[in-house]
Design an enzyme around this catalytic site. Structure first.
Site, PDB file in Angstrom:
ATOM      1  N   ALA A  36      -5.136 -15.123  -5.347  1.00 22.83           N
ATOM      2  CA  ALA A  36      -4.499 -15.537  -4.082  1.00 22.83           C
ATOM      3  C   ALA A  36      -5.108 -14.750  -2.929  1.00 22.83           C
ATOM      4  O   ALA A  36      -5.493 -15.325  -1.909  1.00 22.83           O
ATOM      5  CB  ALA A  36      -2.991 -15.316  -4.141  1.00 22.83           C
ATOM      6  N   TYR A  52       8.375  -6.635   3.320  1.00 25.68           N
ATOM      7  CA  TYR A  52       7.338  -6.049   2.464  1.00 25.68           C
ATOM      8  C   TYR A  52       7.738  -4.638   2.022  1.00 25.68           C
ATOM      9  O   TYR A  52       7.653  -4.284   0.842  1.00 25.68           O
ATOM     10  CB  TYR A  52       6.012  -6.011   3.226  1.00 25.68           C
ATOM     11  CG  TYR A  52       4.954  -5.144   2.598  1.00 25.68           C
ATOM     12  CD1 TYR A  52       4.249  -5.557   1.468  1.00 25.68           C
ATOM     13  CD2 TYR A  52       4.648  -3.890   3.140  1.00 25.68           C
ATOM     14  CE1 TYR A  52       3.285  -4.743   0.893  1.00 25.68           C
ATOM     15  CE2 TYR A  52       3.683  -3.078   2.572  1.00 25.68           C
ATOM     16  CZ  TYR A  52       3.002  -3.506   1.445  1.00 25.68           C
ATOM     17  OH  TYR A  52       2.049  -2.707   0.875  1.00 25.68           O
ATOM     18  N   LYS A  65       8.406  -3.396  -1.809  1.00 25.50           N
ATOM     19  CA  LYS A  65       7.631  -2.338  -2.468  1.00 25.50           C
ATOM     20  C   LYS A  65       8.556  -1.207  -2.931  1.00 25.50           C
ATOM     21  O   LYS A  65       8.356  -0.619  -3.991  1.00 25.50           O
ATOM     22  CB  LYS A  65       6.554  -1.778  -1.519  1.00 25.50           C
ATOM     23  CG  LYS A  65       5.421  -2.726  -1.204  1.00 25.50           C
ATOM     24  CD  LYS A  65       4.702  -3.241  -2.442  1.00 25.50           C
ATOM     25  CE  LYS A  65       3.543  -2.413  -2.883  1.00 25.50           C
ATOM     26  NZ  LYS A  65       2.798  -3.035  -4.020  1.00 25.50           N
ATOM     27  N   ARG A  83       3.537  -5.546  17.109  1.00 25.47           N
ATOM     28  CA  ARG A  83       3.814  -6.427  15.985  1.00 25.47           C
ATOM     29  C   ARG A  83       5.227  -6.180  15.437  1.00 25.47           C
ATOM     30  O   ARG A  83       5.634  -5.022  15.269  1.00 25.47           O
ATOM     31  CB  ARG A  83       2.784  -6.097  14.897  1.00 25.47           C
ATOM     32  CG  ARG A  83       2.316  -7.220  14.073  1.00 25.47           C
ATOM     33  CD  ARG A  83       1.177  -6.803  13.176  1.00 25.47           C
ATOM     34  NE  ARG A  83       1.514  -5.713  12.258  1.00 25.47           N
ATOM     35  CZ  ARG A  83       0.708  -5.279  11.302  1.00 25.47           C
ATOM     36  NH1 ARG A  83      -0.485  -5.819  11.144  1.00 25.47           N
ATOM     37  NH2 ARG A  83       1.066  -4.303  10.510  1.00 25.47           N
ATOM     38  N   ASP A 107       6.564  -3.430  12.593  1.00 19.86           N
ATOM     39  CA  ASP A 107       5.620  -2.301  12.604  1.00 19.86           C
ATOM     40  C   ASP A 107       6.362  -0.968  12.678  1.00 19.86           C
ATOM     41  O   ASP A 107       7.432  -0.891  13.242  1.00 19.86           O
ATOM     42  CB  ASP A 107       4.756  -2.400  13.867  1.00 19.86           C
ATOM     43  CG  ASP A 107       3.286  -2.492  13.554  1.00 19.86           C
ATOM     44  OD1 ASP A 107       2.945  -2.732  12.392  1.00 19.86           O
ATOM     45  OD2 ASP A 107       2.483  -2.337  14.489  1.00 19.86           O
TER      46      ASP A 107
HETATM   47  C1  UD2 Z   1       1.435  -0.941   5.774  1.00 14.74           C
HETATM   48  C2  UD2 Z   1       1.605   0.390   5.049  1.00 14.74           C
HETATM   49  C3  UD2 Z   1       0.391   0.630   4.144  1.00 14.74           C
HETATM   50  C4  UD2 Z   1       0.157  -0.544   3.201  1.00 14.74           C
HETATM   51  C5  UD2 Z   1      -0.020  -1.788   4.062  1.00 14.74           C
HETATM   52  C6  UD2 Z   1      -0.264  -3.068   3.273  1.00 14.74           C
HETATM   53  C7  UD2 Z   1       2.776   1.744   6.735  1.00 14.74           C
HETATM   54  C8  UD2 Z   1       2.700   2.942   7.594  1.00 14.74           C
HETATM   55  N1  UD2 Z   1       1.673   1.479   6.020  1.00 14.74           N
HETATM   56  O1  UD2 Z   1       0.307  -0.821   6.612  1.00 14.74           O
HETATM   57  O2  UD2 Z   1       0.571   1.812   3.397  1.00 14.74           O
HETATM   58  O3  UD2 Z   1       1.229  -0.677   2.300  1.00 14.74           O
HETATM   59  O4  UD2 Z   1       1.179  -1.996   4.869  1.00 14.74           O
HETATM   60  O5  UD2 Z   1      -0.531  -4.105   4.177  1.00 14.74           O
HETATM   61  O6  UD2 Z   1       3.782   1.058   6.662  1.00 14.74           O
HETATM   62  N2  UD2 Z   1      -3.113  -3.579  14.160  1.00 14.74           N
HETATM   63  C9  UD2 Z   1      -3.742  -3.827  15.365  1.00 14.74           C
HETATM   64  N3  UD2 Z   1      -4.675  -4.817  15.413  1.00 14.74           N
HETATM   65  C10 UD2 Z   1      -4.991  -5.592  14.340  1.00 14.74           C
HETATM   66  C11 UD2 Z   1      -4.344  -5.336  13.102  1.00 14.74           C
HETATM   67  C12 UD2 Z   1      -3.391  -4.318  13.050  1.00 14.74           C
HETATM   68  O7  UD2 Z   1      -3.485  -3.162  16.374  1.00 14.74           O
HETATM   69  O8  UD2 Z   1      -5.849  -6.477  14.479  1.00 14.74           O
HETATM   70  C13 UD2 Z   1      -2.140  -2.470  14.102  1.00 14.74           C
HETATM   71  C14 UD2 Z   1      -0.798  -2.838  13.493  1.00 14.74           C
HETATM   72  O9  UD2 Z   1       0.056  -3.438  14.459  1.00 14.74           O
HETATM   73  C15 UD2 Z   1      -0.311  -1.473  13.005  1.00 14.74           C
HETATM   74  C16 UD2 Z   1      -1.610  -0.737  12.619  1.00 14.74           C
HETATM   75  O10 UD2 Z   1      -2.670  -1.468  13.256  1.00 14.74           O
HETATM   76  O11 UD2 Z   1       0.326  -0.768  14.027  1.00 14.74           O
HETATM   77  C17 UD2 Z   1      -1.874  -0.743  11.133  1.00 14.74           C
HETATM   78  O12 UD2 Z   1      -1.696  -2.068  10.633  1.00 14.74           O
HETATM   79  P1  UD2 Z   1      -2.164  -2.527   9.191  1.00 14.74           P
HETATM   80  O13 UD2 Z   1      -1.776  -3.960   9.008  1.00 14.74           O
HETATM   81  O14 UD2 Z   1      -3.557  -2.132   8.966  1.00 14.74           O
HETATM   82  O15 UD2 Z   1      -1.307  -1.613   8.214  1.00 14.74           O
HETATM   83  P2  UD2 Z   1       0.267  -1.164   8.183  1.00 14.74           P
HETATM   84  O16 UD2 Z   1       0.399   0.118   8.919  1.00 14.74           O
HETATM   85  O17 UD2 Z   1       1.157  -2.298   8.485  1.00 14.74           O
END
Ligand code: UD2
Length: 318
Positions: A35, A143, A147, A272, A275
């Protein structure tokens, strides 16, 4: 030579664990429903692994997959905060029901240990940093709830059935092979590939949010250690897997400008939903119980990841 089962073997983390186990001369079996995983990720090891295209929700297939297995590395998941906000039921099925299935299959096949890819998202947005495993979880997104629920199932299967389980709370794992193509992809995979192509990346929010971004080799070594650590030290327990340092997205963008040669600006868009603001781990427990140490720091990992994606884009253009 023991037999190891990796769920989500065609994913970025699962395929990395597979390569490390093969390097140690171990036998590897893997399942993936493809997937989000990709055959491409296991292409060069395909003739050395027992790959089965199967879904975690297929209990019979999981029971067959666990037959004769010493240790399961449960990496299969739908790993995305925003995707789970859009589809909580799908997230729950893959991330909770799927876990219960693999636990039942492992228990019945008398697997010695299950190592589980838990998530730092369990901590939520509580102000105290760094996050320690004894803090009360406070998940925000579906999510994160899923988890965490699976973590509790890990503990339950240890307590109720004596199946040795270890949960590794991953803190934003990144590195080569992470899929950059989905809107739900991890931020570093997206930014690096966009910036290498000269495309403008988007920061959701003001860029002050921070993460304990952890290079893939560190996560792989934590898995191998968790599989081997003495039962009394690890069974039924939860460990942070991270570096113990954090950077914010604005700093990360500046670093990536230097590494990729991108000369444009970043675009800012709305924060987002679901977040969390800051994430940073205390890794003392993993150090003591597993002998875990982050071998590759953030900048080194970022540089290696940029070089890998650069190589991919050159190969695609060649
Ligand atoms: C969460 C978990 C991580 C893992 C992951 C799986 C936390 C702290 N971390 O990651 O361990 O389980 O989920 O998906 O909960 N962003 C932007 N621009 C973009 C994409 C993302 O600014 O184009 C930002 C987003 O809004 C966030 C940060 O980057 O603030 C990190 O986002 P992510 O999707 O890479 O990971 P995160 O922290 O949700």
């Amino acid at each position: 030579m023991a037999l190891h089962l990796i769920t989500g073997i065609a994913g970025f983390i699962g395929s990395s664990i597979a390569r490390a186990l093969l390097e140690r001369g171990e036998q590897v079996r893997g399942i993936d429903n493809l997937a989000t995983g990709k055959r491409e990720n296991i292409k060069e090891i395909a003739d050395r692994i027992d790959f089965r295209e199967a879904d975690l929700l297929d209990l019979d297939a999981m029971k067959e997959a666990c037959h004769g297995v010493e240790c399961v590395y449960h990496q299969a998941a739908i790993p995305s905060v925003p995707k789970s906000v859009l589809d909580p039921l799908g997230s729950n099925q893959a991330n909770v029901d799927g876990t219960v299935n693999i636990l039942i299959a492992a228990r019945d096949a008398k697997v010695r240990r299950v190592v589980y890819a838990a998530s730092s998202s369990a901590y939520g947005d509580t102000p105290t940093l760094p996050k320690r495993e004894d803090m009360t979880p406070n998940p925000i997104s579906p999510y994160a709830v899923a988890k965490l629920a699976s973590e509790y199932y890990m503990v339950s299967f240890f307590r109720c059935y004596g199946l040795e389980t270890v949960s590794l709370r991953y803190f934003n794992i990144f590195g080569p092979r992470q899929d950059p193509t989905s809107p739900y992809s991890g931020v570093l995979a997206k930014f690096i590939t966009q910036m290498l192509r000269g495309e403008q990346p988007t920061i959701f929010g003001d860029g002050s949010q921070s993460r304990d971004f952890t290079y893939i080799d560190n996560a792989v070594s934590a898995n191998l250690l968790a599989a081997q650590a003495p039962t009394a030290k690890v069974a039924g327990r939860v460990f942070n897997v991270a570096t113990g340092t954090r950077v914010d997205l604005n700093q990360t963008f500046e670093l990536l400008k230097k590494m990729t040669g991108y000369s444009g600006n970043v675009k800012y868009a709305a924060e987002r939903g679901g977040d969390i603001k800051h994430s940073l781990a205390d890794i003392t427990l993993a150090t003591k119980a597993l002998g875990y140490e982050p071998k590759v720091n953030f900048e080194e990992g970022l540089q290696r990841t940029v070089e890998w994606y650069r190589g991919q884009s050159k190969a695609a253009g060649a």
